[in-house]
Scaffold this motif. Structure first.
Motif, short mmCIF file in Angstrom:
data_model
loop_
_atom_site.label_atom_id
_atom_site.label_comp_id
_atom_site.label_asym_id
_atom_site.label_seq_id
_atom_site.Cartn_x
_atom_site.Cartn_y
_atom_site.Cartn_z
N ALA A 87 0.83 -1.20 0.00
CA ALA A 87 0.00 0.00 0.00
C ALA A 87 0.87 1.26 0.00
O ALA A 87 0.51 2.28 -0.61
N GLN A 88 2.01 1.20 0.69
CA GLN A 88 2.93 2.34 0.67
C GLN A 88 3.47 2.57 -0.74
O GLN A 88 3.56 3.71 -1.20
N GLU A 89 3.86 1.50 -1.41
CA GLU A 89 4.37 1.63 -2.77
C GLU A 89 3.28 2.15 -3.71
O GLU A 89 3.54 2.96 -4.61
N GLN A 90 2.04 1.71 -3.51
CA GLN A 90 0.92 2.20 -4.31
C GLN A 90 0.79 3.72 -4.19
O GLN A 90 0.62 4.44 -5.18
N ARG A 92 3.16 5.85 -3.11
CA ARG A 92 4.35 6.51 -3.66
C ARG A 92 4.25 6.64 -5.18
O ARG A 92 4.57 7.68 -5.76
N ALA A 93 3.79 5.56 -5.84
CA ALA A 93 3.63 5.60 -7.29
C ALA A 93 2.58 6.63 -7.70
O ALA A 93 2.76 7.37 -8.69
N LEU A 94 1.50 6.72 -6.93
CA LEU A 94 0.45 7.69 -7.23
C LEU A 94 0.98 9.11 -7.08
O LEU A 94 0.70 9.98 -7.90
N ALA A 95 1.77 9.35 -6.04
CA ALA A 95 2.34 10.68 -5.83
C ALA A 95 3.27 11.07 -6.97
O ALA A 95 3.26 12.22 -7.44
N THR A 105 -7.30 5.64 1.50
CA THR A 105 -8.23 5.54 2.61
C THR A 105 -7.69 4.63 3.72
O THR A 105 -7.93 4.86 4.90
N SER A 106 -6.95 3.59 3.34
CA SER A 106 -6.40 2.70 4.36
C SER A 106 -5.48 3.45 5.31
O SER A 106 -5.59 3.33 6.54
N PHE A 107 -4.55 4.24 4.76
CA PHE A 107 -3.66 5.02 5.61
C PHE A 107 -4.44 6.12 6.34
O PHE A 107 -4.09 6.48 7.47
N ALA A 108 -5.50 6.62 5.72
CA ALA A 108 -6.33 7.63 6.38
C ALA A 108 -6.91 7.08 7.68
O ALA A 108 -6.98 7.81 8.68
N ARG A 140 -3.19 -3.34 12.37
CA ARG A 140 -2.20 -3.78 13.35
C ARG A 140 -0.79 -3.43 12.91
O ARG A 140 0.06 -3.06 13.73
N ALA A 141 -0.53 -3.53 11.59
CA ALA A 141 0.79 -3.13 11.07
C ALA A 141 1.03 -1.64 11.28
O ALA A 141 2.18 -1.21 11.42
N GLY A 142 -0.06 -0.87 11.36
CA GLY A 142 0.03 0.55 11.61
C GLY A 142 -0.01 0.92 13.08
O GLY A 142 -0.11 2.11 13.42
#
Length: 243
Positions: A87-90, A92-95, A105-108, A140-142
């Protein structure tokens, strides 16, 4: 005027976004571009394809033309199914493609839980059990402790979009646990923009919903804070997360 950009998959609860824009009652503009949903299925392979870089890139040009200052991939399941690193790479690629700050939304949800100071949460998901479990793993990873999770077992976003306040409240009640300090409803296909005060009053605790946290995340990326009590506790608390 602050312009917020959102990439939204298909057509389900996108009308939450103009409602939220109105409820913000400020100089905020919400620009939404629809992405190709592919197969409408809460199934891991379909969700991974829904959030592919190619599909997201198709909508970025329109957002740049709108003057958006930040972009959020407004799809929870289309990001967390990739796991934390994926999800982080997703994002970063979007940015990189958009040339502006980006999130999903997941990070939100992770950032919003931190914002309200909650340590333990309950999850009420419309998804099947296996997809809900992946969201719990992501939280949980967050660093978020999940004390209870409830799955409604719905396969398509189209069906989720037919739910009203009664069905949403039932799911939130079933998901809640006494030790949970907040309840999370993680589907952007679920209409919640006008239901949040009712949900929070009934449960007696903050309720975080997918479209609500997506807009809050875009504001966070642009350094804006808006006091909007009709959008729940998230929009009324003093900041805890540093922008």
């Amino acid at each position: 005027m602050t312009a917020l950009g959102f990439l939204y998959p298909g057509h389900s609860a996108e009308d939450d976004y103009p409602r939220i824009e109105q409820l913000l009652g400020s100089d905020i503009r919400v620009d939404l571009v629809h992405t190709d949903i592919g197969e409408d299925a809460h199934r891991v392979d379909a969700l991974r394809e829904m959030g592919s870089a190619e599909r997201l890139a198709e909508g970025v040009g329109a957002l740049r033309l709108s003057g958006a200052e930040a972009v959020v991939w407004a799809c929870t399941s289309g990001s967390f199914v990739r796991g934390w690193a994926g999800a982080q790479e997703q994002v970063r690629a979007l940015a990189r493609t958009a040339g502006m700050p980006a999130s999903s939304t997941s990070f939100a949800f992770v950032h919003a839980v931190q914002e309200i100071g909650a340590r333990r949460v309950a999850v009420g998901a419309t998804y099947p059990d296996d997809v809900t479990a992946l969201f719990v793993d992501f939280l949980r990873a967050g660093g978020v402790e999940v004390v209870a999770a409830r799955s409604a077992g719905i396969v398509t976003a189209a069906e989720v979009a037919t739910w009203g306040e009664a069905e949403t409240l039932t799911l939130a009640r079933e998901a809640d646990a006494p030790e949970a300090e907040a309840v999370l409803l993680p589907d952007t296909a679920l209409h919640t923009a006008t239901h949040i005060p009712t949900l929070e009053k009934d449960l007696g605790k903050p309720v975080l919903t997918a479209n609500q946290v997506s807009v809050w995340e875009a504001l966070r990326l642009t350094g804006r804070r808006v006091n909007a009590p009709s959008l729940g506790s998230l929009f009324t608390r003093e900041p805890i997360v540093q922008v």
